[in-house]
Design an enzyme around this catalytic site. Structure first.
Site, mmCIF file in Angstrom:
data_model
loop_
_atom_site.group_PDB
_atom_site.id
_atom_site.type_symbol
_atom_site.label_atom_id
_atom_site.label_comp_id
_atom_site.label_asym_id
_atom_site.label_seq_id
_atom_site.Cartn_x
_atom_site.Cartn_y
_atom_site.Cartn_z
ATOM 1 C CG HIS A 191 -1.867 1.119 1.303
ATOM 2 N ND1 HIS A 191 -3.177 1.026 0.867
ATOM 3 C CD2 HIS A 191 -1.721 2.387 1.773
ATOM 4 C CE1 HIS A 191 -3.781 2.178 1.058
ATOM 5 N NE2 HIS A 191 -2.918 3.034 1.616
ATOM 6 C CD GLU A 192 1.470 3.629 3.602
ATOM 7 O OE1 GLU A 192 1.749 4.715 3.040
ATOM 8 O OE2 GLU A 192 0.371 3.421 4.151
ATOM 9 C CG HIS A 195 0.286 6.189 -0.600
ATOM 10 N ND1 HIS A 195 -0.711 6.953 -1.177
ATOM 11 C CD2 HIS A 195 -0.314 5.502 0.418
ATOM 12 C CE1 HIS A 195 -1.859 6.729 -0.554
ATOM 13 N NE2 HIS A 195 -1.645 5.850 0.416
ATOM 14 C CD GLU A 221 -6.013 5.158 0.334
ATOM 15 O OE1 GLU A 221 -6.183 4.104 0.968
ATOM 16 O OE2 GLU A 221 -5.116 5.990 0.614
#
Length: 428
Positions: A191-192, A195, A221
């Protein structure tokens, strides 16, 4: 004169931000700052003692000040529009409501159908012992494979995962580790990293100005959710990575098959905690918060009645009810810091990601073979070219239409979830 050009984008976006800021009186900003600091303190104490009344006065003050902020910003339709615009520029409450209610109409019955199935994936092995040192090495290796550039970034440990970009060539991602819950850190890293890949894909020569900045929290997101879910929870991704995973944790996974592992990481099971929710139920958590914070902002819901309203919505939408406020209304930090209007960007990110990924796979002629061979550069390049390099030249909705030729729609996400999850539960 050239709409969407870099120069026009600088003028438009700086003017929009300037106009927003000058409407806010300095005394109000000062009060909001103090209230947010106090709010987080009382929120932490209320969670520790499992007592909403400790936090209630602080939240009442914050809501009152956010009402004043919305009024100062001179909204045209509803107060929530003024606060939402901070996180999702040019978006409106009415548009978001259509998207989220469309998700509720489709996903609530779908989740109920899954809950009625006799088939339940075996997932006990996900909570066996996974040494943290091995988790760290695996996570870094996979993040690098996806395309996070460690020559311009790093991965560290923190209490709550986040990504921060300190300069064009200094992007930092973090995660938290649980030795007895494998998905926590691994999917947190994916997830990160999503980003981070977005931040590293921006144009460095425009750093600090709109053409070199991210569009919105929802689009940000979308990039993290796409790598975490559409990629990281896909069967093709694990066709390549499962043997690597087994090499790191042979004792736990030597007798676990790929199909069994794939079903476990995509298990649908209503839960009370938003950050632990599966893909099918996550957006229902967001919808509940979206509706409650609007009701408080409009004066339709008194803060003292918030816990009861929270529990009722969880019962209605997810069929479960918190036994205490710590796992219920006090689980998130957002309201204590004054971040009213932030929550819907999480759900918008899921909707954007599904629509973007659907068209990326069309343009690339499918991504499955690439993923199963450990090739992620084609998708990463597509995202960079179509999303990252555009900076703020387009609004989120303009970007969606430019890439897909269609308006933003919840149907892409619903179709993606049904197509993936139905076979796992033998649904027709």
């Amino acid at each position: 004169a050239e709409k969407y050009s870099d120069t026009e984008t600088v003028i438009r976006e700086l003017k929009r931000e300037w106009n927003r800021q000058i409407k806010l009186p300095a005394p109000l900003i000062e009060k909001l700052t103090h209230a947010s600091v106090r709010g987080q303190h009382f929120w932490q104490e209320a969670r520790r003692q499992d007592d909403f009344k400790i936090f209630q006065p602080a939240l009442e003050e914050i809501i009152g000040l956010k009402q004043q902020e919305a009024d100062a910003l001179e909204f045209t339709t509803c107060r929530y529009d003024a606060l939402l615009e901070e996180y999702e520029p040019y978006e409106t409450t009415s548009n978001v409501r259509i998207i989220l209610e469309g998700l509720r109409d489709e996903l609530v019955p779908f989740v109920h159908t899954i809950m009625g199935c006799e088939k339940t994936p075996e997932n006990a092995f996900l909570t066996k012992h996974y040494p943290i040192g091995d988790q760290k090495r695996l996570g870094r290796q996979v993040a690098e494979t996806l395309g996070f550039d460690f020559s311009r970034g790093r991965l560290d440990t923190t209490v709550h995962p986040f990504c921060s970009s300190l300069a064009p060539h200094d992007t930092r991602i973090t995660t938290r580790y649980d030795a007895y819950r494998f998905p926590t850190a691994f999917f947190g890293i994916l997830h990160e990293a999503g980003h981070g890949i977005y931040e590293q894909g921006l144009r460095a020569d425009w750093y600090g100005l709109p053409p070199g900045e991210t569009i919105s929290l929802g689009i940000h997101e979308s990039q993290s959710r796409l790598w975490e879910n559409q990629v990281g929870r896909s069967l093709d991704f694990w066709k390549y990575h499962f043997s690597l995973l087994q090499s790191y944790f042979p004792t736990v996974l030597e007798r676990v098959s790929l199909d069994c592992f794939y079903a476990a990481i995509n298990d649908v099971r209503p839960s009370l905690i938003r950050v632990e929710a599966d893909e099918a139920t996550y957006n229902l958590h967001i919808l509940i918060r979206f509706e409650l914070e609007q009701a408080m902002l409009n004066g339709d819901l008194a803060v003292r009645d918030l816990p009861e309203a929270w529990n009722r919505k969880y019962q209605d939408d997810l069929g479960i009810c918190p036994q205490n406020v710590a796992e219920g209304v006090l689980q998130d930090i957002h309201w204590s810091s004054g971040a009213i209007g932030y929550f819907p960007t999480y759900a918008l990110g899921n909707v954007y990601s599904a629509q973007f990924f659907g068209h990326a796979t069309e343009d690339l002629g499918g991504c499955g073979t690439d993923f199963s061979e450990g090739q992620f550069e084609p998708l990463r390049s597509w995202l960079k070219q179509n999303i990252h390099l555009t900076g703020k030249c387009y609004s989120a909705r303009e970007l969606v239409h430019r890439i897909t030729g269609k308006e933003l729609s919840h149907t892409y996400l619903v179709d993606y979830l049904k197509n993936k999850l139905s076979p796992l539960y033998n649904l027709s």
